[in-house]
Design a protein around this motif. Sequence first.
Motif: not given
Length: 158
Positions: A107-123, A126-131
Amino acid sequence: MPNEDQDNEHAEGATPVPRRRRLAVPVIAAAVALVIGAVGGASAVKMMRPTPEMAPLTPVAISAMPASSLVTIKGKVAEIYGNKFVLQDESGKALVETGRAGEGGALVTQDEAVTVQGRFDDGFVHASYLVRQDGRTEALRPPKGPPHRRFADFDHRP
């Protein structure tokens, strides 16, 4: 055997009630009760249904993510572990879980710049969207409320 309508007509002080009118009252009452029940049930379902939520679009620092909340974080992919990857910004690192969409680690490559939207829970997030950096957005899963917790987890909440 005498008819009940005849008994009502001949009883002293009783006003005659036609048979149709006697049946109409319970039928109307039952119909009204069904309508009230249907409206009440529909209202209860609407109130209990989770509202669709979108994560805030303004990225926050990884070190400042509030627990059990919707977040948007931005950074570079530091490491990849199957359907999870580590996202790093200036303030720290976060483990991002992508679900089935990220299986195989492609899904992603190392050193790729991304924005992640999701829910932060249990450390971890949990990503819902990857920009991606070019603006392409990938929906990883439908947004939903926080996961159900085991009963024992409620004893240790602040």
